[in-house]
Design a protein around this motif. Sequence first.
Motif, PDB file in Angstrom:
ATOM      1  N   VAL A 116       0.863  -1.185   0.000  1.00  0.00           N
ATOM      2  CA  VAL A 116       0.000   0.000   0.000  1.00  0.00           C
ATOM      3  C   VAL A 116       0.893   1.225   0.000  1.00  0.00           C
ATOM      4  CG1 VAL A 116      -1.799   1.283   1.189  1.00  0.00           C
ATOM      5  CG2 VAL A 116      -1.803  -1.222   1.266  1.00  0.00           C
ATOM      6  N   GLU A 117       0.700   2.072  -0.998  1.00  0.00           N
ATOM      7  CA  GLU A 117       1.452   3.318  -1.066  1.00  0.00           C
ATOM      8  C   GLU A 117       0.686   4.406  -0.327  1.00  0.00           C
ATOM      9  OE1 GLU A 117       2.849   4.900  -5.000  1.00  0.00           O
ATOM     10  OE2 GLU A 117       1.695   6.620  -4.296  1.00  0.00           O
ATOM     11  N   VAL A 118       1.380   5.129   0.536  1.00  0.00           N
ATOM     12  CA  VAL A 118       0.776   6.237   1.283  1.00  0.00           C
ATOM     13  C   VAL A 118       1.670   7.462   1.167  1.00  0.00           C
ATOM     14  CG1 VAL A 118      -0.439   4.739   2.923  1.00  0.00           C
ATOM     15  CG2 VAL A 118       1.889   5.535   3.441  1.00  0.00           C
ATOM     16  N   ASP A 119       1.063   8.624   1.332  1.00  0.00           N
ATOM     17  CA  ASP A 119       1.793   9.887   1.324  1.00  0.00           C
ATOM     18  C   ASP A 119       1.984  10.384   2.748  1.00  0.00           C
ATOM     19  OD1 ASP A 119       1.601  10.493  -1.717  1.00  0.00           O
ATOM     20  OD2 ASP A 119      -0.461  10.067  -1.133  1.00  0.00           O
ATOM     21  N   VAL A 120       3.068  11.104   2.972  1.00  0.00           N
ATOM     22  CA  VAL A 120       3.380  11.557   4.325  1.00  0.00           C
ATOM     23  C   VAL A 120       3.663  13.054   4.348  1.00  0.00           C
ATOM     24  CG1 VAL A 120       5.083  11.413   6.193  1.00  0.00           C
ATOM     25  CG2 VAL A 120       4.223   9.328   5.137  1.00  0.00           C
ATOM     26  N   GLN A 121       3.048  13.735   5.310  1.00  0.00           N
ATOM     27  CA  GLN A 121       3.352  15.132   5.631  1.00  0.00           C
ATOM     28  C   GLN A 121       3.635  15.207   7.132  1.00  0.00           C
ATOM     29  OE1 GLN A 121       3.693  17.276   3.272  1.00  0.00           O
ATOM     30  NE2 GLN A 121       2.488  16.437   1.572  1.00  0.00           N
ATOM     31  N   LEU A 122       4.206  16.322   7.566  1.00  0.00           N
ATOM     32  CA  LEU A 122       4.510  16.513   8.979  1.00  0.00           C
ATOM     33  C   LEU A 122       3.556  17.514   9.610  1.00  0.00           C
ATOM     34  CD1 LEU A 122       8.410  16.763   8.994  1.00  0.00           C
ATOM     35  CD2 LEU A 122       6.991  14.745   9.381  1.00  0.00           C
ATOM     36  N   THR A 123       3.118  17.206  10.825  1.00  0.00           N
ATOM     37  CA  THR A 123       2.346  18.163  11.606  1.00  0.00           C
ATOM     38  C   THR A 123       3.279  19.250  12.151  1.00  0.00           C
ATOM     39  OG1 THR A 123       2.666  16.931  13.652  1.00  0.00           O
ATOM     40  CG2 THR A 123       0.731  16.358  12.318  1.00  0.00           C
ATOM     41  N   ARG A 124       2.702  20.252  12.788  1.00  0.00           N
ATOM     42  CA  ARG A 124       3.509  21.337  13.349  1.00  0.00           C
ATOM     43  C   ARG A 124       4.497  20.832  14.381  1.00  0.00           C
ATOM     44  NH1 ARG A 124       0.273  26.011  16.232  1.00  0.00           N
ATOM     45  NH2 ARG A 124       0.741  24.833  18.135  1.00  0.00           N
ATOM     46  N   ASP A 125       4.115  19.777  15.095  1.00  0.00           N
ATOM     47  CA  ASP A 125       5.017  19.214  16.097  1.00  0.00           C
ATOM     48  C   ASP A 125       5.837  18.046  15.546  1.00  0.00           C
ATOM     49  OD1 ASP A 125       2.476  18.092  15.947  1.00  0.00           O
ATOM     50  OD2 ASP A 125       2.356  17.571  18.057  1.00  0.00           O
ATOM     51  N   GLY A 126       5.934  17.954  14.220  1.00  0.00           N
ATOM     52  CA  GLY A 126       6.876  17.036  13.597  1.00  0.00           C
ATOM     53  C   GLY A 126       6.463  15.588  13.525  1.00  0.00           C
ATOM     54  N   VAL A 127       5.168  15.300  13.617  1.00  0.00           N
ATOM     55  CA  VAL A 127       4.692  13.917  13.553  1.00  0.00           C
ATOM     56  C   VAL A 127       4.330  13.571  12.109  1.00  0.00           C
ATOM     57  CG1 VAL A 127       2.976  12.267  14.374  1.00  0.00           C
ATOM     58  CG2 VAL A 127       3.812  14.072  15.905  1.00  0.00           C
ATOM     59  N   PRO A 128       4.870  12.497  11.550  1.00  0.00           N
ATOM     60  CA  PRO A 128       4.498  12.093  10.192  1.00  0.00           C
ATOM     61  C   PRO A 128       3.077  11.512  10.167  1.00  0.00           C
ATOM     62  CG  PRO A 128       6.611  11.132  10.847  1.00  0.00           C
ATOM     63  CD  PRO A 128       5.963  11.655  12.084  1.00  0.00           C
ATOM     64  N   VAL A 129       2.249  12.089   9.314  1.00  0.00           N
ATOM     65  CA  VAL A 129       0.866  11.640   9.175  1.00  0.00           C
ATOM     66  C   VAL A 129       0.576  11.381   7.703  1.00  0.00           C
ATOM     67  CG1 VAL A 129       0.040  12.815  11.244  1.00  0.00           C
ATOM     68  CG2 VAL A 129      -0.009  14.011   9.034  1.00  0.00           C
ATOM     69  N   LEU A 130      -0.495  10.627   7.447  1.00  0.00           N
ATOM     70  CA  LEU A 130      -0.838  10.251   6.082  1.00  0.00           C
ATOM     71  C   LEU A 130      -1.676  11.343   5.428  1.00  0.00           C
ATOM     72  CD1 LEU A 130       0.293   7.570   7.009  1.00  0.00           C
ATOM     73  CD2 LEU A 130      -1.683   6.429   5.982  1.00  0.00           C
ATOM     74  N   LEU A 131      -1.079  12.012   4.468  1.00  0.00           N
ATOM     75  CA  LEU A 131      -1.771  13.074   3.733  1.00  0.00           C
ATOM     76  C   LEU A 131      -0.939  13.399   2.501  1.00  0.00           C
ATOM     77  CD1 LEU A 131      -4.343  14.931   4.164  1.00  0.00           C
ATOM     78  CD2 LEU A 131      -2.704  16.699   4.829  1.00  0.00           C
ATOM     79  N   HIS A 132      -1.594  13.553   1.373  1.00  0.00           N
ATOM     80  CA  HIS A 132      -0.876  13.934   0.158  1.00  0.00           C
ATOM     81  C   HIS A 132      -0.717  15.439   0.048  1.00  0.00           C
ATOM     82  CE1 HIS A 132      -0.682  15.177  -4.105  1.00  0.00           C
ATOM     83  NE2 HIS A 132       0.198  14.193  -4.186  1.00  0.00           N
ATOM     84  N   ASP A 133      -1.798  16.172   0.290  1.00  0.00           N
ATOM     85  CA  ASP A 133      -1.802  17.623   0.084  1.00  0.00           C
ATOM     86  C   ASP A 133      -1.091  18.334   1.228  1.00  0.00           C
ATOM     87  OD1 ASP A 133      -3.421  16.704  -1.923  1.00  0.00           O
ATOM     88  OD2 ASP A 133      -5.244  17.684  -1.203  1.00  0.00           O
ATOM     89  N   LEU A 134      -0.688  19.574   0.954  1.00  0.00           N
ATOM     90  CA  LEU A 134      -0.071  20.385   2.005  1.00  0.00           C
ATOM     91  C   LEU A 134      -1.111  20.967   2.956  1.00  0.00           C
ATOM     92  CD1 LEU A 134       2.663  22.274  -0.042  1.00  0.00           C
ATOM     93  CD2 LEU A 134       2.946  20.288   1.459  1.00  0.00           C
ATOM     94  N   THR A 135      -2.372  21.044   2.500  1.00  0.00           N
ATOM     95  CA  THR A 135      -3.441  21.536   3.369  1.00  0.00           C
ATOM     96  C   THR A 135      -4.469  20.431   3.594  1.00  0.00           C
ATOM     97  OG1 THR A 135      -5.069  22.336   1.756  1.00  0.00           O
ATOM     98  CG2 THR A 135      -3.158  23.759   2.199  1.00  0.00           C
ATOM     99  N   LEU A 136      -5.370  20.692   4.534  1.00  0.00           N
ATOM    100  CA  LEU A 136      -6.429  19.735   4.868  1.00  0.00           C
ATOM    101  C   LEU A 136      -7.714  19.997   4.091  1.00  0.00           C
ATOM    102  CD1 LEU A 136      -5.711  20.019   8.653  1.00  0.00           C
ATOM    103  CD2 LEU A 136      -5.411  17.911   7.345  1.00  0.00           C
TER     104      LEU A 136
END
Length: 230
Positions: free
Chosen positions: A36-56
């Motif tokens: 399964v391919e997933v995309d990763v972005q970082l939250t403000r406190d540096g936690v990697p979460v699954l999201l492709h876009d830079l915004t929600l």
Amino acid sequence: MPHHVLAVAHRGDPYRHRENTLPSVESALAAGADAVEVDVQLTRDGVPVLLHDLTLERLWGDPRPVGRVTLAELEQIGGPGLRVPTLAEAVKAVAERPGARLLVDLDDPGPAAAAHAVVAGLGAEGLVGWCGPVGAMLAVRELDPAAELSLTWKLPRLPVPALLADLRPRYLNPPFGLVDAEYVAEAAGAGLAVSAWTADRRRTMTRLLRAGVASVTSNRIGLLRRVLDA
């Protein structure tokens, strides 16, 4: 055709569940995804979460950039069973399915260190592969000399040998429109298998298999599984 071609689910099973969520990941695994391919972005406190876009905005109706939201704030968006999951949760979900893998797609080097730290902290290096463009893959390679890399490549000519020597990718990861038997053979001559994205039509999937690819990424993982098994 290759004896075994990997079926890779793009962002989970997005025709059935919201992309890059745990239900989407779990649905893809149940449908027979090898990875399964997933995309990763970082939250403000540096936690990697699954999201492709830079915004929600697109998926979650919240205009804020994910990089300005803490994990605690992010957990308030969505609801039970449908929210932005952490990379750690996705790794654990895939680990419960014997033989399955997670493919972490990085568009840029920014999340690489934090994402790799999560994977290493869970002892899941052998379970996780990485894909993305040159800069992101160089960042992963510096962190992990043994990481399995798929180099996303959008040019009809192959990467120069010096770049391949630095990166040591296992896969070349082009869009399906670039791929034919000649492309696959040229890649093989450079020591690379070809992983093509994102094929959602039966005709395209079949053409890629005949070209000799090692892996196909699709939004329609159930259809891809049926084509591969036929």
